[in-house]
Every structure is written in structure tokens, then in C-alpha cells.
Design an enzyme around this catalytic site. Structure first.
Site: not given
Length: 295
Positions: A63, A107, A130
Site C-alpha cells: 500500500k 492493518q 475501509d
């Protein structure tokens, strides 16, 4: 959509790779980042890693490299494996308060002694890339603008990119998880050209779940049970999307057995299917967050 007529000879399904979908999404993101930077705004996606899991560290690295390629800043905090819930919340609070940070990603998974859901709820909903904050899931349920969970959004985009008709079709999702099955069902049932389906959600707690999957025009595996979807669970000519996976070390174990390609009309590949689209949607959410915050 590939034909669902009965076939009498073996065939190999058309592959539905995710990378071309991701490339198209990321090209759009790059253009939007360039507009922001031209206006003096550097979009920033902050990441938080707790512990020393190699796979999680690898995902953060992916990422961060993608962020650099797109022109994002990527501030990062790495907490030790024995970090407390309070320490994790403090890091999130600091990123929430920083006007230069537009998106925050914690994460998953976190060490067992930590409550990931509690940490997720501490993220500013407008910085939730997210799309999993309860407020944003509520926005999704009501059809209001907001970040959409990345894997469901990626699956909708993948179907659209490959010209798979969804409207009016029967979609069966095997799996009811909060990150995939449930939000995907909501997304694909909404009235939109790339959705508007008749959606059934079934799960492994239903003893006769294959009865549902065998009637699906579009079957989406979201159970996280390696190999649960076998050829006998698929209607001939159906579209099969492998959304659920588990890992054995770094080896990916998909829900959909590769032999399903002998029955399906179209299918995502074992590697390079939904995964690339999920990452692309993360950055689409991130650039949208930056645009919202700077007006």
C-alpha cells in the site's frame, strides 16, 4: 453474461482478471490526486501496523508503494505486538486530529489481546478508507454517499468492467461476514445499472446451501473456507467470483476450487482476481476522502 444453457462437452471458463479493473480505477485516482496537488493539497493515507506479522507488514509495504506511485503521502505508525488498546487509540486520535491526514487504515488482523472493532470505531468516519466504520455501513444501507467497503466495491467494478449483466439476475453470496458478504448484498441489491440484482445470502450454517448456489446466475464465494465451492455447486455457465480467501503463510487458499472453471461460463482466476480491485478501491476511497475534506 455467458450462456447458462446446459453444455455437454468440457470447456474452460472465460477468466475475469482484476488487474485491468484496478488499472482503470487507479488511473482515475492518479488524475484526481494531480488535481489536488495542483491546488496545493497532498492527499495522505496514514497506516497503522501493530506487531510483527510478516504478511501484514508486506501488505502495508504494498500500500505504501502504491501510495507513492499515485502521489499520496503515507505517514505510518508501527506499534509493538504488546501495545495496549489505549496506545492504539492514541495513534488513531493523533491521525484524526491531523488536518494533513485524509485517510486512516489500521492493518487487520491485530494481536489477539486487542479489539479491532473498538479501534475501528475510533477512526473519524470521514477518514475511514475501509468503509467499515458503523456510520459508513449505515450510509451504505441507506444508499447515502460515503466510502464503500473495498472488496464489495471491487467486485461490483469487476463485474461492470467485464460486461457481466447484474441487473435482474440472481446473485447468490456464500458468506455473511461484515467485511464482504453483508455489505456486498446491500451493494448489489441497490437500484443502479451495475447492481439491481435479486440477491440471496446463504452461509455454512445452512445445511443445504448448495441448493442455493446451484441456481445462481452469479455466484460469489465469500466464506473464507478454502475449496468450499466445487464444480457440483455451480450452475453450468454461471459467473463465479472468488471473494473469500485464507492464507497458509503466504500461500493463498481461495474459496473456489480451480476445477469450477470446467463448469462456469466466467470465473475469477485463483490469483489476480478480486485482490487487485480491493487495493484500488482503497485508494479510490482515500482520494475521495481528501476531496471531501478540502471541499
Amino acid at each position: 453474461m455467458p450462456s447458462t444453457d446446459e453444455q455437454t462437452t468440457p470447456h474452460t471458463a472465460t477468466m475475469l482478471p482484476g488487474q485491468p479493473v484496478a488499472d482503470a480505477v487507479l488511473a482515475d485516482v492518479a488524475e484526481r490526486v494531480a488535481v489536488l496537488r495542483a491546488a496545493g493539497v497532498v492527499p495522505a493515507l496514514a497506516t497503522v501496523l501493530v506487531g510483527d506479522d510478516d504478511a501484514s507488514a508486506g501488505y502495508i509495504g504494498i500500500k505504501q508503494r502504491q501510495a507513492a506511485q499515485l502521489g499520496f503521502a503515507s505517514p505510518h505508525r508501527h506499534l509493538p505486538a504488546d501495545a495496549t488498546q489505549e496506545q492504539l487509540h492514541e495513534v488513531i486520535a493523533a491521525f484524526n486530529a491531523d488536518p494533513a491526514v485524509h485517510g486512516i487504515l489500521v492493518q487487520y488482523p491485530v494481536p489477539d489481546h486487542l479489539d479491532y472493532d473498538a479501534a475501528l470505531q475510533r477512526i473519524d468516519p470521514d477518514k475511514d478508507v475501509d468503509g467499515m466504520h458503523p456510520l459508513n455501513l449505515g450510509r451504505l444501507a441507506l444508499g447515502l454517499p460515503g466510502p464503500v467497503p473495498c472488496t464489495p466495491a471491487g467486485i461490483e467494478a469487476l463485474l461492470a468492467h467485464h460486461g457481466i449483466p447484474v441487473s435482474g439476475r440472481e446473485v447468490v453470496i456464500l458468506g455473511r461476514g461484515a467485511t464482504l458478504g453483508r455489505p456486498l448484498a446491500t451493494l448489489l441489491a441497490q437500484k443502479r445499472p451495475t447492481a439491481n440484482a435479486a440477491v440471496t445470502v446463504v452461509h455454512t450454517g445452512v445445511a443445504d446451501w448448495p441448493r442455493y448456489t446451484r441456481r445462481a446466475d452469479i455466484l460469489i464465494a465469500a466464506a473464507g473456507v478454502p475449496g468450499i465451492i466445487q464444480p457440483e455447486h455451480v450452475k453450468t455457465g454461471a459467473v463465479v467470483i472468488g471473494g473469500g480467501v485464507r492464507y497458509a503463510g503466504r500461500r493463498l487458499l481461495p474459496d473456489v476450487d480451480e476445477a469450477c472453471a470446467e463448469v462456469a461460463g466466467a470465473i475469477t482466476p485463483r490469483v489476480g482476481g478480486v485482490g487487485p480491485t480491493t487495493v484500488a478501491m482503497l485508494f479510490r476511497n482515500a482520494v475521495a476522502a481528501a476531496e471531501r475534506q478540502v471541499g
